[in-house]
Design a protein around this motif. Structure first.
Motif, PDB file in Angstrom:
ATOM      1  N   THR A  65      45.118  65.830 -39.989  1.00 46.74           N
ATOM      2  CA  THR A  65      43.782  66.407 -39.858  1.00 46.74           C
ATOM      3  C   THR A  65      42.731  65.359 -40.229  1.00 46.74           C
ATOM      4  OG1 THR A  65      43.685  67.221 -42.146  1.00 46.74           O
ATOM      5  CG2 THR A  65      44.595  68.723 -40.473  1.00 46.74           C
ATOM      6  N   TYR A  66      41.514  65.578 -39.746  1.00 42.03           N
ATOM      7  CA  TYR A  66      40.380  64.794 -40.228  1.00 42.03           C
ATOM      8  C   TYR A  66      39.239  65.746 -40.558  1.00 42.03           C
ATOM      9  CZ  TYR A  66      37.812  65.267 -35.783  1.00 42.03           C
ATOM     10  OH  TYR A  66      37.121  65.746 -34.684  1.00 42.03           O
ATOM     11  N   ALA A  67      38.439  65.357 -41.516  1.00 41.90           N
ATOM     12  CA  ALA A  67      37.281  66.148 -41.914  1.00 41.90           C
ATOM     13  C   ALA A  67      36.098  65.227 -42.112  1.00 41.90           C
ATOM     14  CB  ALA A  67      37.572  66.919 -43.199  1.00 41.90           C
ATOM     15  N   ILE A  68      34.921  65.698 -41.752  1.00 42.19           N
ATOM     16  CA  ILE A  68      33.678  64.964 -41.939  1.00 42.19           C
ATOM     17  C   ILE A  68      32.845  65.673 -42.995  1.00 42.19           C
ATOM     18  CG2 ILE A  68      31.564  64.118 -40.864  1.00 42.19           C
ATOM     19  CD1 ILE A  68      34.008  62.697 -39.832  1.00 42.19           C
ATOM     20  N   ASP A  69      32.473  64.956 -44.027  1.00 42.61           N
ATOM     21  CA  ASP A  69      31.591  65.460 -45.082  1.00 42.61           C
ATOM     22  C   ASP A  69      32.126  66.729 -45.734  1.00 42.61           C
ATOM     23  OD1 ASP A  69      29.902  63.362 -44.385  1.00 42.61           O
ATOM     24  OD2 ASP A  69      28.744  64.581 -42.991  1.00 42.61           O
ATOM     25  N   GLY A  70      33.457  66.798 -45.905  1.00 44.41           N
ATOM     26  CA  GLY A  70      34.057  67.920 -46.605  1.00 44.41           C
ATOM     27  C   GLY A  70      34.101  69.212 -45.828  1.00 44.41           C
ATOM     28  N   GLN A  71      33.822  69.171 -44.539  1.00 45.03           N
ATOM     29  CA  GLN A  71      33.863  70.384 -43.728  1.00 45.03           C
ATOM     30  C   GLN A  71      35.307  70.756 -43.397  1.00 45.03           C
ATOM     31  OE1 GLN A  71      31.273  69.809 -40.353  1.00 45.03           O
ATOM     32  NE2 GLN A  71      29.464  69.428 -41.621  1.00 45.03           N
ATOM     33  N   THR A  72      35.489  71.853 -42.670  1.00 43.39           N
ATOM     34  CA  THR A  72      36.824  72.337 -42.328  1.00 43.39           C
ATOM     35  C   THR A  72      37.620  71.262 -41.597  1.00 43.39           C
ATOM     36  OG1 THR A  72      35.971  74.591 -42.119  1.00 43.39           O
ATOM     37  CG2 THR A  72      38.112  74.120 -41.103  1.00 43.39           C
ATOM     38  N   PRO A  73      38.836  70.929 -42.060  1.00 44.34           N
ATOM     39  CA  PRO A  73      39.645  69.898 -41.394  1.00 44.34           C
ATOM     40  C   PRO A  73      39.976  70.283 -39.951  1.00 44.34           C
ATOM     41  CG  PRO A  73      40.480  70.334 -43.593  1.00 44.34           C
ATOM     42  CD  PRO A  73      39.469  71.402 -43.299  1.00 44.34           C
ATOM     43  N   ILE A  74      39.994  69.272 -39.093  1.00 44.62           N
ATOM     44  CA  ILE A  74      40.312  69.457 -37.674  1.00 44.62           C
ATOM     45  C   ILE A  74      41.659  68.800 -37.399  1.00 44.62           C
ATOM     46  CG2 ILE A  74      39.589  68.927 -35.319  1.00 44.62           C
ATOM     47  CD1 ILE A  74      36.705  68.847 -36.383  1.00 44.62           C
ATOM     48  N   PRO A  75      42.643  69.550 -36.857  1.00 44.53           N
ATOM     49  CA  PRO A  75      43.973  68.966 -36.636  1.00 44.53           C
ATOM     50  C   PRO A  75      44.007  68.027 -35.428  1.00 44.53           C
ATOM     51  CG  PRO A  75      43.913  71.237 -35.860  1.00 44.53           C
ATOM     52  CD  PRO A  75      42.591  70.979 -36.514  1.00 44.53           C
ATOM     53  N   PHE A  76      44.903  67.046 -35.488  1.00 41.84           N
ATOM     54  CA  PHE A  76      45.150  66.170 -34.344  1.00 41.84           C
ATOM     55  C   PHE A  76      46.594  65.694 -34.387  1.00 41.84           C
ATOM     56  CE2 PHE A  76      43.805  63.268 -37.698  1.00 41.84           C
ATOM     57  CZ  PHE A  76      44.585  62.134 -37.523  1.00 41.84           C
ATOM     58  N   ASP A  77      47.058  65.158 -33.264  1.00 37.52           N
ATOM     59  CA  ASP A  77      48.433  64.675 -33.140  1.00 37.52           C
ATOM     60  C   ASP A  77      48.549  63.236 -33.639  1.00 37.52           C
ATOM     61  OD1 ASP A  77      48.957  67.100 -31.958  1.00 37.52           O
ATOM     62  OD2 ASP A  77      49.083  66.308 -29.907  1.00 37.52           O
ATOM     63  N   ALA A  78      49.682  62.916 -34.253  1.00 39.23           N
ATOM     64  CA  ALA A  78      49.929  61.548 -34.714  1.00 39.23           C
ATOM     65  C   ALA A  78      50.327  60.619 -33.581  1.00 39.23           C
ATOM     66  CB  ALA A  78      51.016  61.543 -35.788  1.00 39.23           C
ATOM     67  N   ILE A  79      50.670  61.186 -32.425  1.00 37.35           N
ATOM     68  CA  ILE A  79      50.938  60.420 -31.217  1.00 37.35           C
ATOM     69  C   ILE A  79      50.331  61.197 -30.070  1.00 37.35           C
ATOM     70  CG2 ILE A  79      53.224  61.492 -30.869  1.00 37.35           C
ATOM     71  CD1 ILE A  79      54.156  58.811 -29.693  1.00 37.35           C
ATOM     72  N   ILE A  80      49.728  60.522 -29.120  1.00 36.60           N
ATOM     73  CA  ILE A  80      49.012  61.193 -28.037  1.00 36.60           C
ATOM     74  C   ILE A  80      49.948  62.105 -27.256  1.00 36.60           C
ATOM     75  CG2 ILE A  80      47.789  60.808 -25.857  1.00 36.60           C
ATOM     76  CD1 ILE A  80      46.583  58.326 -27.039  1.00 36.60           C
ATOM     77  N   ASN A  81      49.475  63.328 -27.002  1.00 36.35           N
ATOM     78  CA  ASN A  81      50.224  64.318 -26.218  1.00 36.35           C
ATOM     79  C   ASN A  81      51.601  64.585 -26.801  1.00 36.35           C
ATOM     80  OD1 ASN A  81      48.083  64.466 -24.333  1.00 36.35           O
ATOM     81  ND2 ASN A  81      48.892  62.691 -23.234  1.00 36.35           N
ATOM     82  N   ALA A  82      51.678  64.744 -28.114  1.00 39.10           N
ATOM     83  CA  ALA A  82      52.961  64.890 -28.800  1.00 39.10           C
ATOM     84  C   ALA A  82      53.805  66.023 -28.228  1.00 39.10           C
ATOM     85  CB  ALA A  82      52.725  65.117 -30.292  1.00 39.10           C
ATOM     86  N   SER A  83      53.217  67.181 -27.998  1.00 37.35           N
ATOM     87  CA  SER A  83      53.999  68.347 -27.582  1.00 37.35           C
ATOM     88  C   SER A  83      54.589  68.206 -26.192  1.00 37.35           C
ATOM     89  CB  SER A  83      53.129  69.607 -27.655  1.00 37.35           C
ATOM     90  OG  SER A  83      52.020  69.487 -26.777  1.00 37.35           O
ATOM     91  N   SER A  84      54.043  67.291 -25.386  1.00 40.27           N
ATOM     92  CA  SER A  84      54.558  67.117 -24.022  1.00 40.27           C
ATOM     93  C   SER A  84      55.620  66.028 -23.930  1.00 40.27           C
ATOM     94  CB  SER A  84      53.405  66.784 -23.070  1.00 40.27           C
ATOM     95  OG  SER A  84      52.838  65.524 -23.394  1.00 40.27           O
ATOM     96  N   LEU A  85      55.879  65.325 -25.031  1.00 39.76           N
ATOM     97  CA  LEU A  85      56.869  64.250 -25.023  1.00 39.76           C
ATOM     98  C   LEU A  85      58.252  64.816 -25.326  1.00 39.76           C
ATOM     99  CD1 LEU A  85      54.890  61.508 -26.999  1.00 39.76           C
ATOM    100  CD2 LEU A  85      55.199  61.676 -24.527  1.00 39.76           C
ATOM    101  N   THR A  86      59.195  64.554 -24.461  1.00 41.97           N
ATOM    102  CA  THR A  86      60.558  65.050 -24.658  1.00 41.97           C
ATOM    103  C   THR A  86      61.510  63.977 -25.159  1.00 41.97           C
ATOM    104  OG1 THR A  86      61.047  64.619 -22.320  1.00 41.97           O
ATOM    105  CG2 THR A  86      60.265  66.827 -22.893  1.00 41.97           C
ATOM    106  N   THR A  87      61.138  62.714 -25.010  1.00 40.56           N
ATOM    107  CA  THR A  87      61.958  61.602 -25.496  1.00 40.56           C
ATOM    108  C   THR A  87      61.064  60.600 -26.214  1.00 40.56           C
ATOM    109  OG1 THR A  87      61.734  60.380 -23.410  1.00 40.56           O
ATOM    110  CG2 THR A  87      63.654  61.846 -23.642  1.00 40.56           C
ATOM    111  N   LYS A  88      61.666  59.799 -27.065  1.00 41.67           N
ATOM    112  CA  LYS A  88      60.914  58.767 -27.788  1.00 41.67           C
ATOM    113  C   LYS A  88      60.328  57.764 -26.797  1.00 41.67           C
ATOM    114  CE  LYS A  88      62.279  56.885 -31.713  1.00 41.67           C
ATOM    115  NZ  LYS A  88      62.899  56.026 -32.763  1.00 41.67           N
ATOM    116  N   PRO A  89      59.041  57.433 -26.928  1.00 43.73           N
ATOM    117  CA  PRO A  89      58.445  56.422 -26.050  1.00 43.73           C
ATOM    118  C   PRO A  89      59.131  55.074 -26.224  1.00 43.73           C
ATOM    119  CG  PRO A  89      56.754  57.664 -27.221  1.00 43.73           C
ATOM    120  CD  PRO A  89      58.068  58.036 -27.848  1.00 43.73           C
TER     121      PRO A  89
END
Length: 360
Positions: free
Chosen positions: A203-227
């Motif tokens: 997650t990332y947050a700006i100025d202590g606001q509600t954290p926003i989630p993101f993937d540690a690798i682009i399009n993580a959920s669509s990857l079926t095998t290791k790049p």
């Protein structure tokens, strides 16, 4: 430590002469060095040039090579009408250093790129980067924040991993104070690291606001095998537009040592961050230094079969183990000696976008 100003190809301060055309997104998936900056490029299929006026001490040009072993594309770079060496490549990839000039007198300069194109090929220009003089106003500039910047606060869960840092420790954090209106976070992925397809593991947050989630690798959920292969310059998130002024970024890793690590390569901050990083923090704050960047996006020598350095006669060392000594081009083929030279280039380019950081 000085910070680079990034000038996108779409910037109104760049003057194009000849037949140029703008492109957005067409070559985003080319190669493993990530998409062009802001997904924009300017291209030409003929003889054309561009100029940009800046005030600073060092400057470079980056672009895209679209073709395998191109035969119809050449370019020449000059600062204040003084030609300096250029670098050409043999495989299709974005974010390539085309030429760089260091050691300029602190003051105003003009960089010019003259491109000559035939065989229905294209010369692609992406962005200018330069090290600004202290007097340069940055309120409308994009500033690159290298992984060695002392303004970055990594906790003990982060580890050095070229070309930046990585963490597999749950709840590891990174914070950064900046002034600006937006921020882009770039990471990377190396197949020697763990991998899974879990999404929203950071997650990332700006100025202590509600954290926003993101993937540690682009399009993580669509990857079926290791790049396969290292992926550089991966935009993991970009903030929404922020009110102009000071802000604090906090990034947190939510994964484990079994999920894809969170990595950090560099940031780009729009409108306002200082051209110099703050005084270094104590050594206990950071997990360890990495060699600083030459200011270009990463370079992987094993991806190339041939690399050519060309330009006017010069005794300036372009990279460890590589010296331009005559006006003739020097081509390095894929043998053991040249791979050593290319590995030296990797140290120069990868260990960052180098140990000569005080010179930029």
């Amino acid at each position: 430590m000085s910070r680079w100003v990034v000038v996108d190809d779409a910037d109104s301060g760049i003057f194009y002469n000849g037949a140029w055309f703008a492109d957005r997104g067409t070559l985003d998936n080319l190669g493993n060095f990530g998409a062009p900056y802001l997904s924009t490029l300017h291209g030409t299929n003929s003889t054309a040039s561009l100029t940009y006026a800046f005030t600073g001490t060092r400057v470079l040009i980056t672009g895209t090579n679209q073709f395998v072993n191109p035969t119809g594309v050449s370019w020449q770079c000059s600062v204040d009408n003084q030609i300096f060496p250029s670098v050409t490549y043999s495989v299709p990839v974005n974010n390539l250093l085309l030429c760089e000039k260091d050691g300029l007198a602190d003051g105003p300069h003009v960089i010019t790129v003259n491109a000559t194109v035939s065989n229905q090929e294209t010369f692609w220009f992406d962005y200018v980067k330069y090290l600004p003089s202290p007097s340069v106003a940055l309120d409308q500039a994009a500033i690159s924040i290298d992984s060695t910047d002392s303004g970055l606060q990594f906790d003990s869960g982060w580890k050095q991993f070229s070309p930046g840092f990585e963490t597999t420790q749950t709840s590891s954090k990174l914070s950064f104070n900046f002034t600006g209106v937006s921020l882009i976070y770039y990471g990377f992925y190396d197949p020697s690291l763990p991998f899974d397809s879990s999404s929203h593991t950071a997650t990332y947050a700006i100025d202590g606001q509600t954290p926003i989630p993101f993937d540690a690798i682009i399009n993580a959920s669509s990857l079926t095998t290791k790049p396969t292969g290292v992926r550089y310059n991966q935009v993991l998130f970009e903030t929404a537009k922020l009110p102009a002024g000071p802000h604090t970024l906090e990034v947190e890793y939510l994964g484990t040592n079994a999920t894809t690590p969170l990595t950090f390569e560099f940031l780009v901050v729009q409108n306002g961050t200082s051209a110099s990083s703050p005084a270094p923090v104590s050594s206990s704050t950071l997990p360890g230094p990495v060699a600083s960047s030459s200011g270009v996006l990463p370079f992987t020598p094993t991806s190339f079969t041939t690399l050519t350095l060309s330009g006017t006669s010069s005794s300036t060392s372009l990279a460890p183990g590589v010296m331009q000594t005559s006006a003739a081009s020097t081509t390095y083929q894929s043998n053991n000696t040249s791979m050593l030279a290319l590995a030296s280039l990797a140290v120069f380019f990868l260990c960052r976008r180098n140990a000569r950081s005080n010179r930029y």
